[in-house]
Design a protein around this motif. Sequence first.
Motif, short mmCIF file in Angstrom:
data_model
loop_
_atom_site.label_atom_id
_atom_site.label_comp_id
_atom_site.label_asym_id
_atom_site.label_seq_id
_atom_site.Cartn_x
_atom_site.Cartn_y
_atom_site.Cartn_z
N SER A 16 0.81 -1.22 0.00
CA SER A 16 0.00 0.00 0.00
C SER A 16 0.84 1.27 0.00
N TRP A 17 1.92 1.31 0.76
CA TRP A 17 2.71 2.56 0.77
C TRP A 17 3.62 2.64 -0.44
N GLY A 18 4.21 1.54 -0.86
CA GLY A 18 5.06 1.57 -2.06
C GLY A 18 4.26 2.06 -3.26
N THR A 19 3.05 1.54 -3.43
CA THR A 19 2.23 1.93 -4.58
C THR A 19 1.81 3.40 -4.44
N LEU A 82 12.93 1.95 -1.40
CA LEU A 82 12.78 0.61 -0.82
C LEU A 82 11.48 0.58 -0.02
N ALA A 83 10.54 -0.25 -0.48
CA ALA A 83 9.17 -0.21 0.08
C ALA A 83 8.69 -1.59 0.49
N VAL A 84 9.58 -2.34 1.12
CA VAL A 84 9.17 -3.65 1.65
C VAL A 84 9.20 -3.58 3.18
N PRO A 85 8.50 -4.51 3.86
CA PRO A 85 8.48 -4.44 5.33
C PRO A 85 9.88 -4.56 5.95
N SER A 86 10.04 -3.96 7.12
CA SER A 86 11.36 -3.86 7.78
C SER A 86 12.07 -5.20 7.93
N GLN A 87 11.31 -6.21 8.37
CA GLN A 87 11.99 -7.47 8.69
C GLN A 87 12.38 -8.24 7.43
N SER A 88 11.91 -7.79 6.26
CA SER A 88 12.30 -8.46 5.01
C SER A 88 13.26 -7.62 4.18
N LEU A 89 13.62 -6.43 4.69
CA LEU A 89 14.45 -5.52 3.89
C LEU A 89 15.83 -6.12 3.62
N PRO A 142 3.11 11.55 9.07
CA PRO A 142 1.73 11.04 9.10
C PRO A 142 1.23 10.75 7.70
N ASN A 143 1.45 9.54 7.23
CA ASN A 143 1.23 9.22 5.82
C ASN A 143 0.42 7.94 5.64
N LEU A 144 -0.78 7.91 6.15
CA LEU A 144 -1.64 6.74 5.93
C LEU A 144 -1.88 6.61 4.42
N ALA A 145 -1.44 5.49 3.87
CA ALA A 145 -1.37 5.35 2.41
C ALA A 145 -2.71 5.62 1.72
N LYS A 146 -3.76 5.06 2.27
CA LYS A 146 -5.05 5.15 1.56
C LYS A 146 -5.52 6.60 1.39
N GLY A 283 -3.51 -9.33 5.66
CA GLY A 283 -2.20 -9.86 5.27
C GLY A 283 -1.15 -8.77 5.11
N GLN A 284 -1.52 -7.51 5.37
CA GLN A 284 -0.52 -6.44 5.28
C GLN A 284 0.29 -6.39 6.58
N VAL A 285 1.39 -5.67 6.51
CA VAL A 285 2.30 -5.68 7.65
C VAL A 285 1.81 -4.74 8.78
N1 LIG Z 1 0.78 1.71 4.46
C1 LIG Z 1 1.06 2.87 5.00
O1 LIG Z 1 0.15 3.68 5.22
C2 LIG Z 1 2.46 3.24 5.37
C3 LIG Z 1 3.45 2.29 5.49
N2 LIG Z 1 4.71 2.65 5.86
C4 LIG Z 1 5.77 1.65 6.01
O2 LIG Z 1 6.17 1.21 4.72
C5 LIG Z 1 6.65 -0.13 4.78
C6 LIG Z 1 5.94 -0.96 3.74
O3 LIG Z 1 4.57 -0.91 4.09
P1 LIG Z 1 3.36 -1.22 3.13
O4 LIG Z 1 3.65 -0.94 1.72
O5 LIG Z 1 2.22 -0.52 3.72
O6 LIG Z 1 3.26 -2.81 3.38
P2 LIG Z 1 2.30 -3.87 2.71
O7 LIG Z 1 2.16 -5.00 3.66
O8 LIG Z 1 1.08 -3.17 2.21
O9 LIG Z 1 3.15 -4.33 1.44
C7 LIG Z 1 4.41 -4.91 1.54
C8 LIG Z 1 4.98 -5.14 0.15
O10 LIG Z 1 6.28 -5.73 0.27
C9 LIG Z 1 6.32 -6.93 -0.51
N3 LIG Z 1 7.25 -7.86 0.09
C10 LIG Z 1 8.44 -8.22 -0.43
N4 LIG Z 1 9.06 -9.11 0.33
C11 LIG Z 1 8.25 -9.34 1.38
C12 LIG Z 1 8.34 -10.21 2.49
N5 LIG Z 1 9.38 -11.01 2.67
N6 LIG Z 1 7.34 -10.19 3.37
C13 LIG Z 1 6.26 -9.39 3.19
N7 LIG Z 1 6.11 -8.56 2.14
C14 LIG Z 1 7.10 -8.54 1.23
C15 LIG Z 1 4.87 -7.40 -0.53
O11 LIG Z 1 4.66 -8.28 -1.62
C16 LIG Z 1 4.13 -6.09 -0.68
O12 LIG Z 1 4.15 -5.68 -2.01
C17 LIG Z 1 6.39 -0.60 6.23
O13 LIG Z 1 7.56 -0.52 6.96
C18 LIG Z 1 5.35 0.40 6.75
O14 LIG Z 1 5.46 0.58 8.16
C19 LIG Z 1 5.06 3.95 6.06
C20 LIG Z 1 4.13 4.93 5.91
C21 LIG Z 1 2.76 4.67 5.54
#
Ligand SMILES: NC(=O)C1=CN([C@@H]2O[C@H](COP(=O)(O)OP(=O)(O)OC[C@H]3O[C@@H](n4cnc5c(N)ncnc54)[C@H](O)[C@@H]3O)[C@@H](O)[C@H]2O)C=CC1
Length: 339
Positions: A16-19, A82-89, A142-146, A283-285
């Motif tokens: 959600s945030w990467g997109t 880089l827009a993947v979850p912390s523990q998978s970075l 403060p960046n809630l993706a949606k 299923g999101q992080v």
């Molecule tokens: N969603 C939000 O509103 C915001 C999120 N963030 C941060 O951005 C980072 C990414 O968050 P989101 O895009 O929201 O997460 P998400 O859960 O929506 O998406 C994660 C993306 O990473 C990919 N990915 C690649 N390897 C992965 C693995 N091993 N395990 C899980 N997913 C994997 C997934 O396929 C998916 O495309 C997080 O650290 C989050 O805290 C920061 C600001 C806003």
Amino acid sequence: MTGVTVQSVTVLGAGSWGTTFAKVLADAGRDVTMWARRAEVAAEIRDGHTNSRYLPGVELPSRLTATSDPAEALAGAEAVVLAVPSQSLRANLTGWRELLPREAILVSLAKGVELGSLKRMSEVISEIAEVPSGDVVVVSGPNLAKEIAQRQPAAAVLASADHDRAVAIQQASFNSYFRPYTNTDVVGCELGGACKNVIALSCGIASGLGFGANTMATLITRGLAETARLGAKLGADPLTFAGLAGVGDLVATCASPLSRNRTFGERIGRGETTAQAQEAVGGQVAEGVMSCQSIRELARGVGVDMPITEAMYRVCHEGMDPVRVGAELLGRQQKHEWS
Ligand SMILES: NC(=O)C1=CN([C@@H]2O[C@H](COP(=O)(O)OP(=O)(O)OC[C@H]3O[C@@H](n4cnc5c(N)ncnc54)[C@H](O)[C@@H]3O)[C@@H](O)[C@H]2O)C=CC1
Ligand SMILES: O=C(CO)COP(=O)(O)O
């Protein structure tokens, strides 16, 4: 690095945030290529201009393209987000390391602290990509993706020790609804972003238990106090916690039903299991679930008291009843507000 203009950006991760951040960059006039783990997600973004799993109902700009091939995604990138979850970075970046264009500015979106190493994301990136950690640009606030994906106005912080790199990403991402500020306090911005996820879990739990505004305000304020205590110990600028990456992100995340961390906590507060709570976030992080462990260890290692983080660790990792944890939090020894 001075006066660099970034036109071609690659975003690695199509959640959600990467997109959404890719959309922000495209709306700011950049040429954006996304990498998605699943080929069908890449095809949907590229051909249908949607990412229905993560951003249902949102139309993506046609200048935004996507692929599931990291080499194709990274070719010619001037900035790599880089827009993947912390523990998978670490694992993901290790796979991409050889493909990163040498001069590209590396940008981190993740909000977390790595388990085991207890490193912040810019430190992990520095280690794996073999670049100075001061070169990495961290996005926080403060960046809630949606909301941002719907072009609702928001501000953010772009933190880097290298001001010119932060300015380059600021120029590449500002548009009519997204206003990024630069900051040089990377430690404070990263800790603010990681810790607020843990505090949002606690606010969700309080809400699930039926508590109201006083309890939320108490958790937010005392959560900020323990975050700032950790930050002070680790060299952050105290002002950062009064800014967008501190109180700003904390208020948005703790108050919004869009927050995955808050939602996760709310389900736990209502008596659901962690598996049910995880399902509720689709299923999101929910980064706070893992970060409460790493932040707790980080804080213990430097002798900083973080009672709310400790409480979240006990709920999420020791299965302790939230009602009992709450009673213990309230029953701690009486103290001065700022001791
Ligand atoms: N969603 C939000 O509103 C915001 C999120 N963030 C941060 O951005 C980072 C990414 O968050 P989101 O895009 O929201 O997460 P998400 O859960 O929506 O998406 C994660 C993306 O990473 C990919 N990915 C690649 N390897 C992965 C693995 N091993 N395990 C899980 N997913 C994997 C997934 O396929 C998916 O495309 C997080 O650290 C989050 O805290 C920061 C600001 C806003
Ligand atoms: O970081 C965020 C808002 O700034 C997103 O929070 P959640 O991960 O809890 O949805």
